[in-house]
Design a protein around this motif. Structure first.
Motif, mmCIF file in Angstrom:
data_model
loop_
_atom_site.group_PDB
_atom_site.id
_atom_site.type_symbol
_atom_site.label_atom_id
_atom_site.label_comp_id
_atom_site.label_asym_id
_atom_site.label_seq_id
_atom_site.Cartn_x
_atom_site.Cartn_y
_atom_site.Cartn_z
ATOM 1 N N GLU A 1 4.012 44.561 56.184
ATOM 2 C CA GLU A 1 4.700 43.660 55.253
ATOM 3 C C GLU A 1 4.099 42.277 55.345
ATOM 4 O OE1 GLU A 1 9.253 45.308 55.000
ATOM 5 O OE2 GLU A 1 8.837 43.622 56.289
ATOM 6 N N ASN B 1 10.648 38.554 55.357
ATOM 7 C CA ASN B 1 9.782 39.668 54.988
ATOM 8 C C ASN B 1 9.759 39.868 53.481
ATOM 9 O OD1 ASN B 1 8.947 40.503 57.567
ATOM 10 N ND2 ASN B 1 10.967 41.391 57.918
ATOM 11 N N SER C 1 4.256 51.851 54.518
ATOM 12 C CA SER C 1 4.811 52.165 55.836
ATOM 13 C C SER C 1 4.287 53.507 56.312
ATOM 14 C CB SER C 1 6.340 52.169 55.799
ATOM 15 O OG SER C 1 6.806 53.195 54.964
ATOM 16 N N SER D 1 7.903 40.306 67.868
ATOM 17 C CA SER D 1 8.036 41.435 66.951
ATOM 18 C C SER D 1 8.410 42.638 67.804
ATOM 19 C CB SER D 1 6.699 41.663 66.238
ATOM 20 O OG SER D 1 6.792 42.751 65.351
ATOM 21 N N TYR E 1 6.069 45.731 62.738
ATOM 22 C CA TYR E 1 5.670 44.942 61.576
ATOM 23 C C TYR E 1 4.329 44.293 61.873
ATOM 24 C CZ TYR E 1 10.576 45.344 60.255
ATOM 25 O OH TYR E 1 11.811 45.828 59.929
#
Length: 195
Positions: A77, A89, A95, A124, A154
């Protein structure tokens, strides 16, 4: 003199940008370092033994109850923010879902082989996948972690490559990986001693 200061400044900036090996990981008891196909040092295996004070449950039962091998979703993202502020985001709908499966792979004698995933947070979320071989001995249980890999949940605008070997450089956080594996051992051991 000005040229020398300029050269030293550039050198300091360049060496500061490269990630250095985390020497602590080489001195951590139970850590086995290997090399990937490119000859780069990686975290290959980790083992730790815990004494048995009171065994009130079976090893396979506690591993099945305490470890998790659920699928994980890794996301690519775009985001705005920093280490100090919230992230915003902006999904770009890319994904990867990494399949989980059964936790217990084999129970044979005093040995239990399992696959699982855990995680840790460092700005993260990172997932750590591994294979665990737990061996019950007379006075202790040996926990051997192999096939240890990690993935960042992410990755911002970068492509999310999924689970990869853990390099021994500081930016790969091998120390936090070991810490997360120790927490898995603690959960199993608490279950074994629980009444």
């Amino acid at each position: 003199m000005k040229n020398l200061i300029g050269i030293l400044t550039i050198f300091a900036l360049l060496t500061g940008c490269t990630s250095q090996k985390m020497m602590l990981i080489y001195k951590t008891e139970g850590v086995e370092i290997g090399q990937n196909t490119s000859g780069i040092d990686i975290l290959k295996k980790y083992s730790i033994s815990k004494p048995i004070t009171a065994l009130r449950s079976s090893l396979s039962l506690c591993i099945a109850q305490e470890l998790d091998n659920s699928p994980v979703v890794l996301i690519n993202e775009n985001y705005y923010g920093s280490h100090w502020w919230s992230y915003y985001n902006m999904p770009n709908h890319q994904s990867i879902t990494v399949s989980g499966g059964e936790t217990i792979k084999l129970v044979e004698g005093n040995n239990v082989v399992a696959s699982a995933v855990t995680n840790y947070q460092y700005y993260s979320k990172y997932f750590v996948s591994y294979t665990l071989t737990a061996t019950r001995n007379k006075n202790d249980i040996n926990y051997l972690f192999s096939n240890i890999k990690q993935a960042q949940q992410y990755t911002g605008s970068s492509v999310n490559d999924g689970f990869e070997n853990i390099k021994t450089v500081a930016r790969a956080h091998p120390d936090l990986v070991i810490e997360s594996l120790n927490k898995e051992v603690a959960k199993i051991h608490e279950c074994l001693e629980r009444q």
